[in-house]
Design a protein around this motif. Structure first.
Motif, PDB file in Angstrom:
ATOM      1  N   LEU A  75      77.298  64.731  99.919  1.00 57.11           N
ATOM      2  CA  LEU A  75      76.000  65.211  99.374  1.00 57.11           C
ATOM      3  C   LEU A  75      76.228  65.525  98.009  1.00 57.11           C
ATOM      4  N   SER A  76      74.986  65.393  97.118  1.00 52.27           N
ATOM      5  CA  SER A  76      74.962  65.903  95.951  1.00 52.27           C
ATOM      6  C   SER A  76      74.855  67.269  95.473  1.00 52.27           C
ATOM      7  N   GLY A  77      74.337  67.868  96.366  1.00 51.02           N
ATOM      8  CA  GLY A  77      74.103  69.423  96.230  1.00 51.02           C
ATOM      9  C   GLY A  77      72.917  69.719  95.449  1.00 51.02           C
ATOM     10  N   VAL A  78      71.975  68.686  95.153  1.00 51.70           N
ATOM     11  CA  VAL A  78      70.920  68.797  94.312  1.00 51.70           C
ATOM     12  C   VAL A  78      69.571  69.365  95.039  1.00 51.70           C
ATOM     13  N   TYR A  79      69.544  68.996  96.389  1.00 53.69           N
ATOM     14  CA  TYR A  79      68.428  69.362  97.135  1.00 53.69           C
ATOM     15  C   TYR A  79      68.627  70.552  98.260  1.00 53.69           C
ATOM     16  N   HIS A  80      67.439  71.018  98.782  1.00 58.70           N
ATOM     17  CA  HIS A  80      67.458  72.017  99.701  1.00 58.70           C
ATOM     18  C   HIS A  80      66.298  71.544 100.571  1.00 58.70           C
ATOM     19  N   THR A  81      66.524  72.243 101.734  1.00 59.99           N
ATOM     20  CA  THR A  81      65.466  72.149 102.860  1.00 59.99           C
ATOM     21  C   THR A  81      64.322  72.381 102.457  1.00 59.99           C
ATOM     22  N   GLY A  82      63.119  71.642 102.626  1.00 59.69           N
ATOM     23  CA  GLY A  82      61.763  71.989 102.475  1.00 59.69           C
ATOM     24  C   GLY A  82      61.495  71.167 100.979  1.00 59.69           C
ATOM     25  N   ASP A  83      62.392  71.002 100.229  1.00 50.60           N
ATOM     26  CA  ASP A  83      62.048  70.373  99.025  1.00 50.60           C
ATOM     27  C   ASP A  83      61.228  69.087  99.043  1.00 50.60           C
ATOM     28  N   SER A  84      60.181  69.163  98.219  1.00 52.08           N
ATOM     29  CA  SER A  84      59.009  67.718  98.299  1.00 52.08           C
ATOM     30  C   SER A  84      59.171  66.851  96.931  1.00 52.08           C
ATOM     31  N   PHE A  85      59.288  65.674  97.334  1.00 53.20           N
ATOM     32  CA  PHE A  85      59.047  64.954  96.277  1.00 53.20           C
ATOM     33  C   PHE A  85      58.388  63.618  96.483  1.00 53.20           C
ATOM     34  N   TYR A  86      57.816  62.893  95.547  1.00 56.15           N
ATOM     35  CA  TYR A  86      56.980  61.878  95.521  1.00 56.15           C
ATOM     36  C   TYR A  86      58.278  60.453  95.758  1.00 56.15           C
ATOM     37  N   PHE A  87      57.777  59.600  96.545  1.00 54.21           N
ATOM     38  CA  PHE A  87      58.656  58.461  97.025  1.00 54.21           C
ATOM     39  C   PHE A  87      59.065  57.705  95.563  1.00 54.21           C
ATOM     40  N   SER A  88      58.272  57.520  94.506  1.00 57.27           N
ATOM     41  CA  SER A  88      58.604  57.003  93.434  1.00 57.27           C
ATOM     42  C   SER A  88      59.570  57.422  92.618  1.00 57.27           C
ATOM     43  N   ASP A  89      59.760  58.989  92.642  1.00 57.60           N
ATOM     44  CA  ASP A  89      60.655  59.656  92.149  1.00 57.60           C
ATOM     45  C   ASP A  89      62.030  59.722  92.819  1.00 57.60           C
ATOM     46  N   ILE A  90      62.122  60.071  94.206  1.00 47.06           N
ATOM     47  CA  ILE A  90      63.018  59.950  95.160  1.00 47.06           C
ATOM     48  C   ILE A  90      64.015  58.616  94.894  1.00 47.06           C
ATOM     49  N   LEU A  91      63.138  57.682  94.856  1.00 42.07           N
ATOM     50  CA  LEU A  91      63.729  56.235  94.814  1.00 42.07           C
ATOM     51  C   LEU A  91      64.808  56.197  93.700  1.00 42.07           C
ATOM     52  N   GLN A  92      64.376  56.629  92.478  1.00 45.09           N
ATOM     53  CA  GLN A  92      64.931  56.600  91.354  1.00 45.09           C
ATOM     54  C   GLN A  92      66.431  57.397  91.604  1.00 45.09           C
ATOM     55  N   ILE A 112      57.555  63.045 100.338  1.00 50.11           N
ATOM     56  CA  ILE A 112      58.694  63.189 101.197  1.00 50.11           C
ATOM     57  C   ILE A 112      59.402  64.526 101.253  1.00 50.11           C
ATOM     58  N   VAL A 113      59.764  65.004 102.311  1.00 53.57           N
ATOM     59  CA  VAL A 113      60.236  66.397 102.445  1.00 53.57           C
ATOM     60  C   VAL A 113      61.668  66.245 102.816  1.00 53.57           C
ATOM     61  N   PHE A 114      62.524  67.133 102.366  1.00 52.19           N
ATOM     62  CA  PHE A 114      64.057  67.074 102.828  1.00 52.19           C
ATOM     63  C   PHE A 114      63.754  68.120 104.048  1.00 52.19           C
ATOM     64  N   SER A 115      64.745  67.481 105.108  1.00 55.84           N
ATOM     65  CA  SER A 115      64.978  68.359 106.438  1.00 55.84           C
ATOM     66  C   SER A 115      66.179  68.896 106.434  1.00 55.84           C
ATOM     67  N   GLU A 116      66.452  69.834 107.273  1.00 56.03           N
ATOM     68  CA  GLU A 116      67.826  70.314 107.381  1.00 56.03           C
ATOM     69  C   GLU A 116      68.699  69.577 107.850  1.00 56.03           C
ATOM     70  N   ASN A 117      68.476  68.586 108.859  1.00 57.45           N
ATOM     71  CA  ASN A 117      69.247  67.571 109.403  1.00 57.45           C
ATOM     72  C   ASN A 117      69.775  66.369 108.219  1.00 57.45           C
ATOM     73  N   THR A 118      68.737  66.121 107.276  1.00 56.12           N
ATOM     74  CA  THR A 118      69.235  65.240 106.317  1.00 56.12           C
ATOM     75  C   THR A 118      70.252  65.865 105.407  1.00 56.12           C
ATOM     76  N   LEU A 119      70.360  67.330 105.188  1.00 57.12           N
ATOM     77  CA  LEU A 119      70.953  67.785 104.474  1.00 57.12           C
ATOM     78  C   LEU A 119      72.605  68.277 104.968  1.00 57.12           C
ATOM     79  N   ASN A 120      72.720  67.817 106.421  1.00 54.63           N
ATOM     80  CA  ASN A 120      73.987  67.946 106.960  1.00 54.63           C
ATOM     81  C   ASN A 120      74.874  66.727 107.050  1.00 54.63           C
ATOM     82  N   GLY A 121      74.635  65.755 106.277  1.00 57.61           N
ATOM     83  CA  GLY A 121      75.624  64.685 106.174  1.00 57.61           C
ATOM     84  C   GLY A 121      76.596  64.756 105.332  1.00 57.61           C
ATOM     85  N   LYS A 122      77.187  63.665 105.253  1.00 62.19           N
ATOM     86  CA  LYS A 122      78.471  63.639 104.216  1.00 62.19           C
ATOM     87  C   LYS A 122      78.229  63.062 102.687  1.00 62.19           C
TER      88      LYS A 122
END
Length: 325
Positions: free
Chosen positions: A134-151, A122-132
């Motif tokens: 936010l944790s500040g952990v992620y950047h546009t284009g960051d890629s993670f496995y679903f099993s990890d991002i679910l945690q 799963i890849v973070f999009s710019e649109n996803t990171l424009n919400g309310k």
């Protein structure tokens, strides 16, 4: 030699000064005085062999005034016995609909788990990171496995992760699936308008809401049918790596109770929530003394962790847990 009456007064003052208002807010007056006496004894350097006897806490003396110490507008403690039998141990307004904030992410996780494979990227999009929120952990284009991002969704309660997981089918459809799932599970008083649990734009707008009873039923379903989801929520922390095995962040569980060792029962998992409209909320699953599970829910709380501790202590004191042989 200070007489007992003065010792009580000094003890109460010492208790407040040394230990703050939190204990006063989470224990009965009798407990405060008992603890205060001990503090006063230390201050006055009295001998441990003093003839003054401290009264023992007696669970039978719990009154309605003591129970009011739980600040939540609605709460529930339900025992799920080893044979699946349910028994309500304590409750207040258990069927009153309330905002549930990020407890919503339990349903978000459940629905997302049916749409993604554990190894799916799963890849973070710019649109996803424009919400309310936010944790500040992620950047546009960051890629993670679903099993990890679910945690990170369940442990860190990251709002941008909830939004990211909804992108695959579209947020509106994802929320619709969440509501379909509530109906399938028989959660008649539960309704979702978004995937995060955040407050909507105005106070008149609909908001993610449920009841203590429905929340308990959802968690029971997860514990029995999707323990892989619930077990994630019991972690104290989680180290997040991207698909390239690069360390990204240490995610600390928003449920501070998993890091405490003075609870009467062992925690399996749960979920926190907090927004201005919802106040504080918490659901926690623990192992019952004689087997089975106890599910605790507090909604509309001023102190969710203090409330949950008090709820479980009252549950512990509510009966003789005679488990037999």
């Amino acid at each position: 030699q200070t007489d007992l009456k003065n010792l009580y007064a000094i003890g109460e003052t010492a208790h407040t000064g040394l230990h703050g208002a939190n204990r006063l807010a989470s224990n009965s007056l009798l407990e405060c005085l008992v603890f205060g006496q001990a503090a006063a004894r230390d201050i006055l350097n009295q001998s441990p062999k003093s003839t003054i006897k401290l009264p023992l806490w007696d669970a039978s003396r719990v009154t309605d005034a003591d129970e009011e110490i739980i600040s939540a507008e609605t709460f529930l403690a339900v025992l799920i016995d080893k044979d699946g039998t349910e028994e309500i141990l304590l409750e207040k307004n258990k069927d009153m609909r309330m905002p549930i904030a990020s407890i919503s992410k339990l349903m978000t996780a459940l629905v997302a788990s049916g749409q993604y494979r554990p190894e799916e990227v799963i890849v973070f999009s710019e649109n996803t990171l424009n919400g309310k929120g936010l944790s500040g952990v992620y950047h546009t284009g960051d890629s993670f496995y679903f099993s990890d991002i679910l945690q990170t969704l369940l442990v860190g309660s990251h709002n941008e992760v909830a939004s990211l997981l909804a992108e695959k089918v579209g947020t509106a459809k994802f929320v619709s699936i969440m509501n379909q799932k509530t109906r399938k599970l028989g959660l008649e008083e539960t309704f979702f308008v978004n995937v995060t649990g955040l407050d909507t734009a105005t106070s008149s707008d609909k908001i993610n809401s449920s009841t203590a009873s429905d929340v308990a039923e959802l968690v029971r379903y997860l514990e029995e049918s999707r323990p892989d989801i619930l077990s994630v929520t019991g972690q104290k922390q989680f180290e997040l790596f991207d698909v390239n095995k690069k360390f990204v962040a240490k995610i600390i569980n928003t449920n501070s109770l998993v890091r405490e060792d003075d609870l009467p029962f062992h925690i399996i998992g749960g979920k926190t929530g907090e927004t201005p409209r919802a106040k504080q909320s918490l659901v926690t699953v623990v192992i019952a003394p004689c087997g089975g599970r106890i599910i605790g829910v507090v909604l509309g709380s001023q102190d969710r962790f203090g409330d949950m501790k008090m709820l479980f202590r009252q549950v512990e004191d509510s009966r003789e847990w005679n488990c037999g042989i």
